[in-house]
Structures are given as C-alpha cells and as structure tokens.
Design a protein around this motif. Structure first.
Motif, short mmCIF file in Angstrom:
data_model
loop_
_atom_site.label_atom_id
_atom_site.label_comp_id
_atom_site.label_asym_id
_atom_site.label_seq_id
_atom_site.Cartn_x
_atom_site.Cartn_y
_atom_site.Cartn_z
N ILE A 1 1.07 -1.12 -0.05
CA ILE A 1 -0.02 0.12 -0.03
C ILE A 1 0.83 1.36 -0.11
CG2 ILE A 1 -1.83 1.45 1.28
CD1 ILE A 1 -2.77 -1.40 2.36
N THR A 2 2.01 1.11 0.86
CA THR A 2 2.80 2.58 0.69
C THR A 2 3.41 2.55 -0.70
OG1 THR A 2 3.54 1.91 3.04
CG2 THR A 2 4.96 3.45 2.09
N PHE A 3 3.73 1.29 -1.10
CA PHE A 3 4.44 1.55 -2.54
C PHE A 3 3.38 2.35 -3.53
CE2 PHE A 3 7.19 0.72 -5.94
CZ PHE A 3 6.64 -0.08 -6.93
N LEU A 4 2.00 1.67 -3.45
CA LEU A 4 1.22 2.32 -4.50
C LEU A 4 0.79 3.53 -4.09
CD1 LEU A 4 -1.17 -0.71 -4.77
CD2 LEU A 4 0.27 0.00 -6.41
N GLY A 5 0.91 4.26 -2.89
CA GLY A 5 0.76 5.45 -2.41
C GLY A 5 1.77 6.35 -3.13
N SER A 6 3.06 6.04 -3.07
CA SER A 6 4.23 6.59 -3.25
C SER A 6 4.10 6.93 -4.99
CB SER A 6 5.41 5.92 -2.82
OG SER A 6 5.37 5.87 -1.38
N LEU A 7 3.84 5.68 -5.48
CA LEU A 7 3.79 5.71 -7.08
C LEU A 7 2.60 6.58 -7.47
CD1 LEU A 7 3.86 2.06 -8.36
CD2 LEU A 7 5.56 4.09 -9.01
N TYR A 8 1.51 6.83 -6.71
CA TYR A 8 0.45 7.57 -7.10
C TYR A 8 0.93 8.95 -6.87
CZ TYR A 8 -4.32 9.48 -7.34
OH TYR A 8 -5.16 10.26 -8.01
N VAL A 9 1.64 9.15 -6.08
CA VAL A 9 2.03 10.52 -5.57
C VAL A 9 2.93 11.19 -6.59
CG1 VAL A 9 3.43 12.07 -4.07
CG2 VAL A 9 1.79 10.54 -3.16
N LEU A 10 3.98 10.50 -7.15
CA LEU A 10 4.97 11.00 -8.05
C LEU A 10 4.50 10.98 -9.28
CD1 LEU A 10 8.38 9.15 -6.65
CD2 LEU A 10 7.38 11.55 -6.45
N TRP A 11 3.75 10.02 -9.65
CA TRP A 11 2.96 10.11 -11.03
C TRP A 11 2.26 11.01 -11.00
CZ3 TRP A 11 4.23 7.01 -14.82
CH2 TRP A 11 3.45 7.16 -15.92
N ASN A 12 1.46 11.62 -10.30
CA ASN A 12 0.46 12.72 -10.43
C ASN A 12 0.87 14.07 -9.89
OD1 ASN A 12 -1.81 11.27 -11.63
ND2 ASN A 12 -1.69 10.30 -9.68
N GLU A 13 2.04 14.18 -9.59
CA GLU A 13 2.75 15.47 -8.83
C GLU A 13 2.66 16.66 -9.72
OE1 GLU A 13 6.22 16.46 -5.83
OE2 GLU A 13 6.57 15.86 -7.95
N ASP A 14 3.02 16.34 -11.21
CA ASP A 14 2.97 17.71 -11.76
C ASP A 14 1.29 17.98 -12.68
OD1 ASP A 14 4.95 16.08 -14.51
OD2 ASP A 14 3.22 15.50 -13.46
N LYS A 15 0.34 17.15 -12.34
CA LYS A 15 -0.62 17.38 -12.89
C LYS A 15 -1.48 18.67 -11.93
CE LYS A 15 -1.77 12.96 -14.96
NZ LYS A 15 -1.10 12.02 -14.40
N GLN A 16 -2.23 19.54 -12.52
CA GLN A 16 -2.90 20.38 -11.74
C GLN A 16 -4.03 19.97 -11.23
OE1 GLN A 16 -2.22 24.28 -13.63
NE2 GLN A 16 -0.20 23.86 -13.77
N GLY A 17 -4.42 20.77 -10.00
CA GLY A 17 -5.66 20.51 -9.20
C GLY A 17 -5.94 19.24 -8.67
#
Lengths: 230, 231, 223
Positions: free
Chosen positions: A58-74
């Motif tokens: 879960i930590t891994f998936l959460g981390s992936l999500y954060v980095l993947w979507n970091e530069d999207k807006q909103g």
C-alpha cells in the motif's frame, strides 16, 4: 471508505474470531513438531508477515500515485490522500513486521532450540530490512516539515525501499543455507488451509487498521487547516 | 519572452503567488518591485525553472518551464541570492565549468577572460573562489551569467551590497547586455537604481500584481506607496 | 562537446583531488573500523570470514556517509541550485554523481582490501584479486546509484548526513549480503564462476537501482 467502515470493522472482527477458533480448536495437531501447541502460533506468524508486506504494498502504491500525478494540476487533495494512505500503511506495516518477527523468533526458539541461528534465516533478514526501511521512512517524514516536499521525498524513498526488500530476501536466500523453510514442507492440507485463511483475515485487518489510521491523519490535517485559517 | 499565465505558487498552505499573469517582452528591462514576502524571488525562481507553479503556466523564450525545462534553461541565466560557486576551483575554472555547458571549448578560450575583465576580476582568475569576498562572488556569478548567449536574464537583488561605483558599473554592463531579442527581469530594493535602468516596472503585493507600467510613468516614491499597502 | 555527465563527474573528482576532504574522512573511518576489527577478532581461526566481514562493514559505513556527504556539501554551498540550472537533463546530474562517487568508493575499497590483507595475513594472489574486482565493482555501482538518490533525499531533511545511512541501509543490504558471501568464497580460493549466482544477483541489483534511481532522481532533487 468511511461509509464502509462499520462493515469493515464487523467483517474483520468476525474473520479474526473465526481464525482464533480455527487455530485453537479445529487445526490438526502437529504431531511431528517438537512443540505442537506452540506450533499454532504459525497461524498468526505467517499472516502477520503477509500483512506487513501487504501494508508495504500500500505504501508503494501510494508513493507511486504521488509521484506520477505530482505535476498535474488541481490534484492536490488526492495527492494528500495518497500520502496519508502511504504513511498510515507504513505505521501498520511496522506493527505487523514486529509481530511477525517476534512470533517467528519465539516459535523458532521453542521449536529448534539450539539449532537455530536467526541471523542466517533469509526471512528474518528481510523482515529486519523491512523494519529498518519503515523506521527510515518515519525518520524521513519527521525530518521534513513542508508537506509537499515531505510527501514527495517519502514517495521516493517508499519506492526505492520496495525494490530493496525483496532483493534482500533473494540475496540472502541464495547466499545462506536455507534450512529453515519448513513452514511449507511438513504441513498437512488442513493446516495450510487455515494458514491461508489466516492470511486473508490479517489482510482484512491490515486494510481496516490502515483505513482507521488514515482517517485519523485526515482529521489531523483538517484540524491543522482550520487552525491556520483562523 | 517571459510569460506567466494564471500562476499560483503554494508552499504548504501559504500562497506566495496568487493568480499572476504578466509578460516581459523581448528587448526590455523590467523592474520587479515588492516588499519582502511579496513574491518577487518566487516569481524569479519559477521563471528560472528551479520551481514549478502550483497552478498556471510559465513560458520562457517560448518553452514551458515545467515540460521543456532543459530547453528553457539553455535560453536563460539566473543569478539569485546565493552565488553557488565552487570554493575549491579558481575563478576561471568555475566559469569554464559552468559556461562549458553552453559553449564549445574554443569559444570559451576568449569568452571566459572577457567575462572576467568585464566584472574586474581578471587579476583573480587563478585564485580559488574560497578566498573571495561576498562582493567578488556576486561579480563572478554575474560574469558566469553573461558568458552564454542567454535570451533571458533573471537577477534577484543584483544591487544589494554594492557600493555606488560598482552599482554604476553593473548598470552599465546590463545596459550593454540589452538587445532586441533579450529580456532582463530584475528585483531590487533600491528603487532609484532599478528605475534608472529599467523601462518597465511591475509591483507585486502579497503575491498579486498591484501595478504595471512603463518606468517613465512612475517615480520611486510612487512605487514605495504602491508597495506599502494603501491603495 | 564532452558529455554533460562526464564534465560533472570530472568536476567532482577534481574538487575531491584538491581537498581530499571526503576521502580523508572516509579513510580514517575505515581504518578505525578495520583496526578495531582486527584487534577484536584477532584470535579467531576463520580469518577469511572476519576479513570479508570487515571489508564489507567498512564498505557499508563509508559508502553511506560518503554518498550523503556528497549532496549535503552541494546543498550547503548553494551549488546544487546552480547545477539544477544547467541546460542538461536531471539524468546527467545523476550519472555524473554516480560515476564520480563510484570511482572514489572503489579507490577506498582497494585501500581497505590492501590493509585487511596485510593485517590478517591472507594470501592474496593476482587471481584472487582479479576475482574480487567484479564483485566490488558491481556492488559499488549499485550502492552508488541508490546512494546518490537517497543522498539527495537526505540532504533535504533536517537530519542531513545522519539521515543518509539510515535511509541507505535497507537498500544496500542485498549488495552487502551478496558481497560478503562472494568475498568469503573467493578469499578461500574459489574461482569466479563459483560465485556466479552472487554476481548475477549483484548485476540484477545494479540494473534495478540504476533504472529506479535514475527515474526517481529528479523528484528527489527538486527544490
């Protein structure tokens, strides 16, 4: 998630109750083990280890999500949510890792008495690696005060550590003499069945606990937000 | 050359810039004025690609700072508060190292000594930067910025800590640097010096654009009023 | 034009050559470790095991500290920002650092090995030394990759250099384990192909971390 919480809590409670019953009353006696009664700890040890790895996932998936979507807006609120999942899962995972480690060592001590060298057991080594990784994760989070940066750096470490822990398992398994893989070898079908059920029950427990903890973190964040705006 | 559209920048919950839209056209020298904390440095950092906006877009020389960072950086030079030089290398080695990412070796042979001459550090070319005073480091940092053929120059408080003759020298250097295809954006607390150099003035207040006009239409006193808060 | 990562690596090497600050610190640390180790384990028969253990223990500590230090230094000097302003992809910064730190670490390992061999009186033939080389090389490369990434992360925290080893430990364990076991075998006279599995694992470790660290680097280093 909160809507389902009562259901989740109820299901988890029931699942655990059933597990306790199964492990104590239904499970066949492990005659070929030195300490048949203590062997039953096995129904908690393996599931606890599984839970630790599920939490790690879960930590891994959460981390992936954060980095993947970091530069999207909103997407700020979703990033914050993913970060909370990752952090909550890390806490729960540490708990279960320690439980797995302690139960495993206790059982080994009783069972193997003088033949067991914990430091040569690949599973012990990888559990220790996992615990150290989690501790590092918490140390990291404590060391960064700005929330966006904390979230990003935790995510980076979360992903790097995930690669490290399975690699640790494989390297130690190859390099060390694997004498301690009895868990899967001498057990009968019934025992395996209960063990798998235990894994399911603990996985459920993990999700419930992570969700609860995540909810607490969300509340804490909301309080912070209210304090700051007043 | 520098275009900000709807730019907001948040740190945690605090917003350093709120919905800022502005343009710095080619051929101009623009003064960015504001109190401490108004968002000037943040704006420059966003333009330099060092940071990305929380919302909105920043384009430098036609490149989006977020998606085309490398291309944008090839066109700009940023001199911030921290000179960021290597103490263990000499002045010349520092310049050669950094400029070497923009120019070929052959071009560096002339460009580096020329840059050192321009900022008056030729006699210290072979001294390790570790022994330099703050003023000397600032000058070297500026020299570094002037070597490549940058289209956009971003200067954060270039006049701070300079005495009058050095200020005049800097003003002269920057005027010389100016060309129709180049843009200069600078911040300074020294509004008189800034207005003497700039042809446009922008005032930031609490993260928003409070004023924008040709430099000729405002005085330093007027700018100070605008910074202060009373509309 | 020289590739960006090469220029960056050369810069780091030149700076280190001039000050030797990092190398001196790490050398002193490893000397201390090895000497204490020798004194403590003096009487044990399995000198190859102790020797291998000390070599890799020293490797673990020096690489963690060295990698973290590399970034905090850039951070403090303010040069990290100037590097980030260069018109090069973040990957170039990554590879430059990995190359420079790998070379420095390898040099350190060579010195440690020489010292250990001397102190423990282990016969080191050319064949053995050549067999150890790929093990050390592979381990160093992988650890350097992970270390550059995590060093960059650590440099941004309050704990700074102390955070480096904490973060790096779980991640360098695989290299450590494979390295120690391969070293023991080789010091005991085994030819290189006996430790083929260890080498394969180290190679896999390198691939995994070079790729992952390279991808994650820009997120770690963003101000």
């Amino acid at each position: 998630m909160s809507r389902y919480r009562p259901l989740l809590l109820g299901a988890t409670g029931l699942a655990l109750f059933v597990l306790i019953y199964l492990s104590l009353a239904v499970a066949p006696e492990a005659a070929f083990f030195e300490a048949p009664l203590t062997q039953r700890i096995f129904y908690y040890h393996v599931p606890a280890a599984t839970a630790a790895y599920v939490a790690f996932g879960i930590t891994f998936l959460g981390s992936l999500y954060v980095l993947w979507n970091e530069d999207k807006q909103g997407v700020e609120p979703r990033l914050a949510e993913a970060d909370r999942w990752a952090a909550a899962a890390a806490e729960v995972g540490t708990l279960f890792s320690v439980v797995a480690l302690v139960t495993g060592l206790l059982w080994a001590r009783v069972e193997f008495v003088f033949n067991y060298n914990a430091f040569q057991d690949p599973k012990v080594i990888s559990l220790v690696a996992l615990i150290v990784a989690y501790l590092g994760y918490f140390a990291l989070r404590r060391g960064v005060s700005e929330p966006t940066k904390r979230r990003r750096l935790s995510a980076v470490f979360g992903i790097a550590a995930v690669i490290g822990v399975p690699l640790t398992y494989f390297t130690s398994r190859v390099s060390v003499h694997p004498e301690f893989l009895r868990d899967g070898q001498d057990v009968s079908g019934g025992m395996l069945g209960i063990m798998f059920y235990g894994m399911f029950a603990f996985a459920l427990l993990t999700v419930t606990l992570v969700d609860l903890r995540r909810g607490q973190l969300a509340l804490a964040d909301r309080i912070d937000a209210l304090e700051e705006s007043s | 050359m520098i275009v900000l559209e709807g730019v907001t920048k948040r740190y945690g919950r605090a917003a350093a810039l709120r919905d800022v839209s502005l343009q710095v056209p080619a051929g101009s020298i623009t003064l960015l004025a504001g109190e401490n904390g108004a968002g000037k440095s943040t704006l420059l950092r966003l333009a330099s690609t060092l940071e990305a906006p929380s919302a909105g877009t920043v384009h430098v020389a036609g490149h989006d700072t977020r998606r085309e960072g490398v291309e944008a950086r090839a066109m700009l030079q940023y001199v911030g508060h921290n000179p960021g030089l290597y103490d263990g290398l000499t002045a010349e080695e520092n310049l050669r190292f950094f400029a070497g990412f923009h120019l070929e070796e052959s071009a560096l042979r002339e460009a580096v000594p020329a840059a050192l001459r321009a900022v008056g550090l030729s006699d210290r070319a072979d001294s390790p930067v570790g022994g330099f005073s703050r003023g000397m480091r600032q000058r070297l940092a500026l020299a570094r910025a002037l070597i490549p053929d940058a289209r956009v120059l971003l200067l954060d408080e270039p006049f701070t800590g300079l005495d009058a003759p050095s200020q005049a020298q800097l003003t002269g250097l920057l005027r010389e640097w100016r060309r129709p295809d180049r843009a200069l954006l600078l911040t300074t607390h020294d509004l008189e010096a800034g207005l003497a150099l700039a042809d446009r003035a922008i005032v930031l207040r609490k993260g928003r654009v409070a004023h924008e006009s040709p430099a000729a239409e405002v005085t330093a006193a007027r700018l100070r009023e605008l910074l202060g808060g009373a509309p | 034009m020289t590739p960006a990562w090469v220029r960056l690596a050369l810069k780091d090497l030149r700076l280190e050559w001039r000050s030797r600050e990092l190398m001196n610190t790490l050398l002193v640390l490893s000397l201390a470790l090895i000497t204490v180790g020798e004194l403590s384990f003096h009487d044990l028969d399995e000198s190859t095991i102790v020797a291998a253990g000390l070599l890799w223990l020293s490797f673990a500590f020096t690489s963690s500290l060295g990698l973290a230090r590399s970034f905090t230094a850039e951070h403090d000097r303010g040069t990290l920002e100037t590097l980030l302003l260069l018109p090069v992809p973040r990957g170039a910064l990554f590879f430059g650092k990995v190359a420079a730190t790998s070379l420095l670490l390898l040099l350190l390992q060579a010195m440690n090995l020489a010292l250990i061999v001397l102190l423990f009186g282990i016969p080191l033939s050319l064949a053995t030394a050549l067999a150890l080389a790929p093990v050390l090389l592979l381990a160093t490369l992988g650890v350097a990759s992970a270390g550059v990434l995590l060093g960059a992360v650590a440099a941004q925290t309050k704990g700074r250099e102390v955070m480096g080893p904490v973060l790096l430990f779980p991640v360098l364990l695989p290299a450590l384990i494979a390295g120690v076991h391969a070293t023991i075998e080789i010091l005991n006279g085994a030819p290189l192909h006996h430790v083929g599995t260890q080498l394969a694992l180290l190679f896999g470790y390198d691939l995994a971390f070079l790729a992952v660290a390279w991808l994650l680097f820009e997120y770690a280093v963003e101000p």
